[in-house]
Design a protein around this motif. Structure first.
Motif, PDB file in Angstrom:
ATOM      1  N   THR A  83       0.875  -1.166   0.000  1.00  0.00           N
ATOM      2  CA  THR A  83       0.000   0.000   0.000  1.00  0.00           C
ATOM      3  C   THR A  83       0.913   1.216   0.000  1.00  0.00           C
ATOM      4  N   PHE A  84       0.349   2.342  -0.345  1.00  0.00           N
ATOM      5  CA  PHE A  84       1.128   3.567  -0.434  1.00  0.00           C
ATOM      6  C   PHE A  84       0.484   4.632   0.433  1.00  0.00           C
ATOM      7  N   ARG A  85       1.287   5.603   0.800  1.00  0.00           N
ATOM      8  CA  ARG A  85       0.833   6.665   1.687  1.00  0.00           C
ATOM      9  C   ARG A  85       1.657   7.913   1.383  1.00  0.00           C
ATOM     10  N   GLY A  86       1.086   9.079   1.645  1.00  0.00           N
ATOM     11  CA  GLY A  86       1.831  10.323   1.470  1.00  0.00           C
ATOM     12  C   GLY A  86       1.941  10.781   0.030  1.00  0.00           C
ATOM     13  N   ILE A  87       1.090  10.249  -0.845  1.00  0.00           N
ATOM     14  CA  ILE A  87       1.090  10.694  -2.237  1.00  0.00           C
ATOM     15  C   ILE A  87       0.343  12.020  -2.288  1.00  0.00           C
ATOM     16  N   HIS A  88       1.042  13.079  -2.765  1.00  0.00           N
ATOM     17  CA  HIS A  88       0.391  14.389  -2.853  1.00  0.00           C
ATOM     18  C   HIS A  88       0.236  14.807  -4.313  1.00  0.00           C
ATOM     19  N   GLU A  89      -0.353  15.957  -4.538  1.00  0.00           N
ATOM     20  CA  GLU A  89      -0.685  16.421  -5.891  1.00  0.00           C
ATOM     21  C   GLU A  89       0.502  16.348  -6.848  1.00  0.00           C
ATOM     22  N   GLY A  90       1.694  16.701  -6.386  1.00  0.00           N
ATOM     23  CA  GLY A  90       2.875  16.677  -7.240  1.00  0.00           C
ATOM     24  C   GLY A  90       3.321  15.286  -7.631  1.00  0.00           C
ATOM     25  N   HIS A  91       2.864  14.266  -6.916  1.00  0.00           N
ATOM     26  CA  HIS A  91       3.232  12.886  -7.223  1.00  0.00           C
ATOM     27  C   HIS A  91       2.234  12.202  -8.156  1.00  0.00           C
ATOM     28  N   ILE A  92       0.995  12.688  -8.184  1.00  0.00           N
ATOM     29  CA  ILE A  92      -0.091  11.959  -8.842  1.00  0.00           C
ATOM     30  C   ILE A  92       0.140  11.777 -10.338  1.00  0.00           C
ATOM     31  N   ASP A  93       0.531  12.830 -11.059  1.00  0.00           N
ATOM     32  CA  ASP A  93       0.691  12.715 -12.508  1.00  0.00           C
ATOM     33  C   ASP A  93       1.743  11.674 -12.889  1.00  0.00           C
ATOM     34  N   PRO A  94       2.967  11.711 -12.325  1.00  0.00           N
ATOM     35  CA  PRO A  94       3.932  10.668 -12.701  1.00  0.00           C
ATOM     36  C   PRO A  94       3.494   9.267 -12.286  1.00  0.00           C
ATOM     37  N   ILE A  95       2.882   9.141 -11.124  1.00  0.00           N
ATOM     38  CA  ILE A  95       2.449   7.814 -10.661  1.00  0.00           C
ATOM     39  C   ILE A  95       1.321   7.286 -11.539  1.00  0.00           C
ATOM     40  N   GLU A  96       0.311   8.105 -11.796  1.00  0.00           N
ATOM     41  CA  GLU A  96      -0.798   7.665 -12.656  1.00  0.00           C
ATOM     42  C   GLU A  96      -0.310   7.297 -14.046  1.00  0.00           C
ATOM     43  N   THR A  97       0.650   8.048 -14.582  1.00  0.00           N
ATOM     44  CA  THR A  97       1.178   7.775 -15.922  1.00  0.00           C
ATOM     45  C   THR A  97       1.843   6.408 -15.983  1.00  0.00           C
ATOM     46  N   VAL A  98       2.689   6.090 -14.996  1.00  0.00           N
ATOM     47  CA  VAL A  98       3.376   4.787 -15.035  1.00  0.00           C
ATOM     48  C   VAL A  98       2.415   3.641 -14.722  1.00  0.00           C
ATOM     49  N   LEU A  99       1.415   3.892 -13.892  1.00  0.00           N
ATOM     50  CA  LEU A  99       0.424   2.849 -13.628  1.00  0.00           C
ATOM     51  C   LEU A  99      -0.338   2.513 -14.901  1.00  0.00           C
ATOM     52  N   GLU A 100      -0.760   3.527 -15.633  1.00  0.00           N
ATOM     53  CA  GLU A 100      -1.479   3.307 -16.894  1.00  0.00           C
ATOM     54  C   GLU A 100      -0.583   2.591 -17.903  1.00  0.00           C
ATOM     55  N   ARG A 101       0.670   3.020 -18.006  1.00  0.00           N
ATOM     56  CA  ARG A 101       1.598   2.418 -18.970  1.00  0.00           C
ATOM     57  C   ARG A 101       1.794   0.928 -18.722  1.00  0.00           C
ATOM     58  N   HIS A 102       1.818   0.521 -17.467  1.00  0.00           N
ATOM     59  CA  HIS A 102       2.055  -0.879 -17.116  1.00  0.00           C
ATOM     60  C   HIS A 102       0.769  -1.635 -16.770  1.00  0.00           C
ATOM     61  N   ALA A 103      -0.390  -0.985 -16.911  1.00  0.00           N
ATOM     62  CA  ALA A 103      -1.691  -1.587 -16.578  1.00  0.00           C
ATOM     63  C   ALA A 103      -1.711  -2.057 -15.122  1.00  0.00           C
ATOM     64  N   LEU A 104      -1.257  -1.190 -14.221  1.00  0.00           N
ATOM     65  CA  LEU A 104      -1.189  -1.481 -12.793  1.00  0.00           C
ATOM     66  C   LEU A 104      -2.123  -0.561 -12.019  1.00  0.00           C
ATOM     67  N   ALA A 105      -2.419  -0.960 -10.800  1.00  0.00           N
ATOM     68  CA  ALA A 105      -3.190  -0.120  -9.886  1.00  0.00           C
ATOM     69  C   ALA A 105      -2.592  -0.285  -8.499  1.00  0.00           C
ATOM     70  N   LEU A 106      -2.876   0.673  -7.635  1.00  0.00           N
ATOM     71  CA  LEU A 106      -2.372   0.611  -6.266  1.00  0.00           C
ATOM     72  C   LEU A 106      -3.403   1.131  -5.289  1.00  0.00           C
ATOM     73  N   VAL A 107      -3.219   0.727  -4.033  1.00  0.00           N
ATOM     74  CA  VAL A 107      -4.035   1.213  -2.925  1.00  0.00           C
ATOM     75  C   VAL A 107      -3.202   2.248  -2.193  1.00  0.00           C
ATOM     76  N   SER A 108      -3.756   3.434  -2.037  1.00  0.00           N
ATOM     77  CA  SER A 108      -3.076   4.499  -1.317  1.00  0.00           C
ATOM     78  C   SER A 108      -3.972   4.987  -0.188  1.00  0.00           C
ATOM     79  N   TRP A 109      -3.351   5.320   0.924  1.00  0.00           N
ATOM     80  CA  TRP A 109      -4.069   5.836   2.081  1.00  0.00           C
ATOM     81  C   TRP A 109      -3.907   7.339   2.156  1.00  0.00           C
ATOM     82  N   HIS A 110      -5.029   8.048   2.300  1.00  0.00           N
ATOM     83  CA  HIS A 110      -5.025   9.504   2.392  1.00  0.00           C
ATOM     84  C   HIS A 110      -6.097   9.920   3.386  1.00  0.00           C
ATOM     85  N   GLU A 111      -5.688  10.652   4.410  1.00  0.00           N
ATOM     86  CA  GLU A 111      -6.609  11.137   5.447  1.00  0.00           C
ATOM     87  C   GLU A 111      -7.489  10.023   6.007  1.00  0.00           C
TER      88      GLU A 111
END
Length: 194
Positions: A83-111
């Motif tokens: 699981t992931f934690r501490g992903i903020h606005e500046g991280h979302i675009d690069p993370i979403e891009t690589v997830l889409e490229r590799h057909a992956l998904a992740l669980v992230s905890w926020h608030e």
């Protein structure tokens, strides 16, 4: 297990460094994370915490996030869940891009709540949200809540389990990191973390 990426970065590259901006840096951090998991033995849930990382570029997101997820999703990968934690606005675009490229998904905890990021279809997302909101839950309950056939719900839940987006156990299905009987609790807080 909780792994602070900022701490790993500073221990790997430089004490004052909090930016992940080159592929070699990302590879070094991923290798250090893999060593920690190997030394301890794969725990049931490992939380990768980006809270102390200011800047994350696409190459580091690919090296750390995508390659760790690909390793866990492989047939011979470590047991357990990420699981992931501490992903903020500046991280979302690069993370979403690589997830889409590799057909992956992740669980992230926020608030205090689990979120699903990445490559999932609408049926997967609906089933995942039902497990998050009602788990631990058996497939028959998910089918009833979503108004779908039991076989369809079972197939979707097994697909999510293979992708390690939900955990299968004696109580049914739950989101990794949820304390049974206390949904919405962050990984590592309280008793009985799965």
């Amino acid at each position: 297990m909780h792994i602070d990426v900022g701490t790993v970065l500073r221990g790997t590259v430089c004490d004052l460094y909090s930016n992940l901006v080159t592929r070699p840096t990302g590879a070094a951090v991923r290798s250090a994370i893999e060593r920690q998991v190997t030394e301890i033995g794969a725990p049931v849930v490992t939380t990768i915490d980006f809270s102390q990382v200011n800047l994350l570029d696409f190459s580091c997101a690919d090296e750390i996030v995508a390659k760790l997820l690909l390793r866990y999703a492989s047939e011979d990968g470590p047991s357990g869940y990420l699981t992931f934690r501490g992903i903020h606005e500046g991280h979302i675009d690069p993370i979403e891009t690589v997830l889409e490229r590799h057909a992956l998904a992740l669980v992230s905890w926020h608030e205090g709540e689990a979120e699903l990021f990445g490559y999932v279809d609408d049926d997967e997302r609906d089933h995942w949200l039902t497990v998050r909101d009602h788990g631990p839950v058996v497939s028959a309950t998910v089918a009833t809540l979503l108004g779908v056939a039991l076989e369809f719900a079972e197939g979707q839940l097994e697909r999510l389990a293979r992708r390690r987006l939900v955990m299968r156990h004696e109580l049914g299905y739950s989101v990794p990191g949820v304390v049974h009987g206390a949904s919405g609790t962050l990984p590592g807080q309280g008793q009985g973390v799965q």
